[in-house]
Scaffold this motif. Structure first.
Motif, PDB file in Angstrom:
ATOM      1  N   ILE A  57       0.837  -1.210   0.000  1.00 25.18           N
ATOM      2  CA  ILE A  57       0.000   0.000   0.000  1.00 25.18           C
ATOM      3  C   ILE A  57       0.869   1.257   0.000  1.00 25.18           C
TER       4      ILE A  57
ATOM      5  N   LEU B 268      -3.656  12.514   1.677  1.00 27.34           N
ATOM      6  CA  LEU B 268      -3.919  11.410   0.741  1.00 27.34           C
ATOM      7  C   LEU B 268      -4.774  10.386   1.470  1.00 27.34           C
ATOM      8  N   THR B 269      -5.868  10.000   0.852  1.00 25.30           N
ATOM      9  CA  THR B 269      -6.720   8.955   1.405  1.00 25.30           C
ATOM     10  C   THR B 269      -6.917   7.922   0.315  1.00 25.30           C
ATOM     11  N   ILE B 270      -6.474   6.709   0.563  1.00 27.33           N
ATOM     12  CA  ILE B 270      -6.621   5.695  -0.483  1.00 27.33           C
ATOM     13  C   ILE B 270      -7.227   4.418   0.088  1.00 27.33           C
TER      14      ILE B 270
ATOM     15  N   VAL C  96      -3.119  -8.083   5.203  1.00 25.89           N
ATOM     16  CA  VAL C  96      -3.058  -7.259   4.014  1.00 25.89           C
ATOM     17  C   VAL C  96      -3.615  -5.887   4.387  1.00 25.89           C
ATOM     18  N   ALA C  97      -2.973  -4.828   3.856  1.00 26.59           N
ATOM     19  CA  ALA C  97      -3.420  -3.464   4.142  1.00 26.59           C
ATOM     20  C   ALA C  97      -4.498  -3.079   3.144  1.00 26.59           C
ATOM     21  N   THR C  98      -5.540  -2.387   3.619  1.00 22.42           N
ATOM     22  CA  THR C  98      -6.644  -2.033   2.721  1.00 22.42           C
ATOM     23  C   THR C  98      -6.874  -0.533   2.607  1.00 22.42           C
ATOM     24  N   ASP C  99      -6.585   0.224   3.636  1.00 21.84           N
ATOM     25  CA  ASP C  99      -6.871   1.662   3.613  1.00 21.84           C
ATOM     26  C   ASP C  99      -5.734   2.430   4.266  1.00 21.84           C
ATOM     27  N   CYS C 100      -5.488   3.624   3.737  1.00 21.87           N
ATOM     28  CA  CYS C 100      -4.471   4.502   4.303  1.00 21.87           C
ATOM     29  C   CYS C 100      -4.981   5.926   4.145  1.00 21.87           C
ATOM     30  N   GLU C 101      -5.101   6.626   5.276  1.00 28.15           N
ATOM     31  CA  GLU C 101      -5.541   8.034   5.214  1.00 28.15           C
ATOM     32  C   GLU C 101      -4.475   8.863   5.915  1.00 28.15           C
TER      33      GLU C 101
ATOM     34  N   PHE D 115      -4.650   3.748   9.350  1.00 25.05           N
ATOM     35  CA  PHE D 115      -4.251   2.586   8.562  1.00 25.05           C
ATOM     36  C   PHE D 115      -5.195   1.439   8.888  1.00 25.05           C
ATOM     37  N   ARG D 116      -5.647   0.742   7.861  1.00 26.85           N
ATOM     38  CA  ARG D 116      -6.551  -0.398   8.100  1.00 26.85           C
ATOM     39  C   ARG D 116      -5.930  -1.636   7.481  1.00 26.85           C
TER      40      ARG D 116
END
Lengths: 136, 314
Positions: A55, A79-81, B98-103, B157-158
């Motif tokens: 990621i 940034l938001t993904i 596994v990483a799914t989200d990042c803000e 982080f998710r």
């Protein structure tokens, strides 16, 4: 001099060749040694057909895509993904973006919110939003 | 062993007890912000932004999390609570991650020489979810990244901690050939049995309220217009138009072959139904396109009403 961004502006698409080398280089540059990002056999053991991009690399590529477009003085503010379909070697990811909102500060600095999507052969690898400052 | 459904709520409650607890307290970045790591990052990302080079370089903001990573030698700063939470998930069979989200929000630039400290808190742990990778729990953390005591950025982080759904083709005996995956079976009950009986006879039946005459679809026990439970049926003539549609790309469920178009079809009688639009490439389906009912045999026991784009509309 570049005109200030406006809501509705589309960013030209950027194609990223998802190579094994990019996946490993991105993982190492981001200090991520999870085996699924460099060891295909370990990735398969965990239910994935091959290694896949981490990621942090996706985040870095989205950041680059946005500042490449808004120029050398642009500054990322947020940034938001969200990740969907994984980026596996041999695929191509096409990043696209649309400016959804622009706020102009008192000094003329524009703050743009940009909706981003990155599609690969499986579907959407990444969707998200970037906030970028563009000085006058 | 994966927790069974009977103790799922209890297990989730144990996981949720970690919400609000620290995952790392006063963690320290292993390296101060430095030009070589910035350069390696830019090289990997293909990022040539001039602000990340030269004597006045700043670190690429998107690199925020990299400064907090444990690297090959791992995290020394992880809290006992976070270790316990991950251990609980590992113990239940959710061993993969596994990483799914990042803000991320970037509040001030990081420059070479800046030393990094960070605090992470567990924000939430989801109920058990099943994804394409497998079944597990989403864990969301929030990290404040500081330099010189000043907040430089925040990072939510998710991750999904999951039990892999299937193993790959690791060495072992070849697997016996599997039966081709079949479409899910319709759930037939007393409220909709008449609809499926109609399909078996190649008739698309619409319910009609015998009290007020309103047509309704899909089948329901009572009339949404007047509340009457009395009804009979009318057979659809078969004509309709595409009222709306979506194209399904991902995820590719077994027995389905994306991309394909899913249409909301307005029947000539005025009710709408969801079905496949066939006889036209998925990317040529359009709102307003006339379609005609037909019955498609999916396998030896399942037939479905679908809609074929009318001739001359392509």
């Amino acid at each position: 001099m570049k005109a200030l961004p406006q809501a509705g502006d589309a960013l030209p698409p950027l194609e990223i060749a998802v190579t094994r080398t990019l996946i490993v280089a991105g993982a190492v540059a981001s200090r991520d040694y999870q085996d699924v990002h460099h060891d295909a056999e370990a990735a398969r053991e965990k239910g994935s057909p091959d290694v896949f991009m981490n990621i942090l690399t996706t985040n870095g590529l989205v950041g680059r895509y946005v500042t490449d477009h808004f120029g050398p003085r642009s500054v990322l503010r947020a940034l938001t993904i969200r990740l969907g379909a994984p980026n596996h070697p041999g695929d191509t990811m096409t990043l696209t973006g649309t400016v959804v909102e622009v706020a102009e500060g008192p000094d003329g600095t524009a703050t743009a919110r940009v909706r981003i999507a990155g599609a690969n052969g499986l579907g959407h690898h990444v969707t998200g939003t970037a906030t970028v400052e563009v000085p006058r | 062993m994966t927790a069974g459904p009977e103790d799922e709520d209890g297990f989730h409650a144990r996981l949720r007890a970690y919400e609000g607890k620290p995952a790392a307290t006063a963690g320290r970045g292993k390296d101060p912000v430095n030009l070589p790591m910035i350069r390696h990052w830019c090289e990997a990302m293909g990022d040539a932004h001039p602000a990340y080079r030269g004597p006045d370089a700043v670190a690429p903001p998107a690199m925020l999390q990299a400064w907090t990573m444990g690297g090959l030698s791992g995290h020394a700063d992880r809290s006992e609570a976070y270790g316990e939470l991950l251990g609980l998930l590992d113990g239940a069979g959710y061993t993969s991650v596994v990483a799914t989200d990042c803000e991320q929000e970037y509040l001030r630039p990081l420059r070479p020489g800046d030393t990094i400290t960070f605090d992470t808190v567990v924000e939430s742990v989801s109920p058990r979810k099943t994804t394409r990778l497998g079944t597990g729990h989403f864990v969301t953390t929030r990290t404040d990244v500081r330099t010189g005591g000043e907040l430089a950025g925040t990072h939510r982080f998710r991750i999904l901690k999951y039990a892999p759904a299937a193993r790959g083709t690791a060495p072992g005996p070849p697997e016996p050939p599997k039966a081709a995956p079949r479409r899910p079976r319709p759930v037939v009950n007393r409220d909709n049995a008449g609809f499926w009986e109609g399909v078996a006879e190649h008739r698309l039946l619409i319910q009609r309220c015998t009290a007020c005459g309103a047509l309704r679809f899909p089948w329901l026990p009572g009339c949404a217009a007047c509340g009457s439970p009395e009804w009979d049926t009318v057979e659809a003539g078969g004509g309709g138009t595409v009222h709306s549609y979506v194209v399904m790309h991902h995820p590719p469920f077994p027995a389905f072959d994306p991309p394909y178009a899913v249409g909301l079809i307005e029947l000539a009688e005025g009710v709408r139904m969801i079905s496949n639009v066939v006889g036209v490439p998925y990317d040529e389906v359009r709102i307003g396109m006339p379609v005609r009912l037909e019955f498609q045999r999916v396998d030896e026991e399942l037939e479905l009403p679908v809609f074929r784009a009318s001739e001359g509309e392509r």
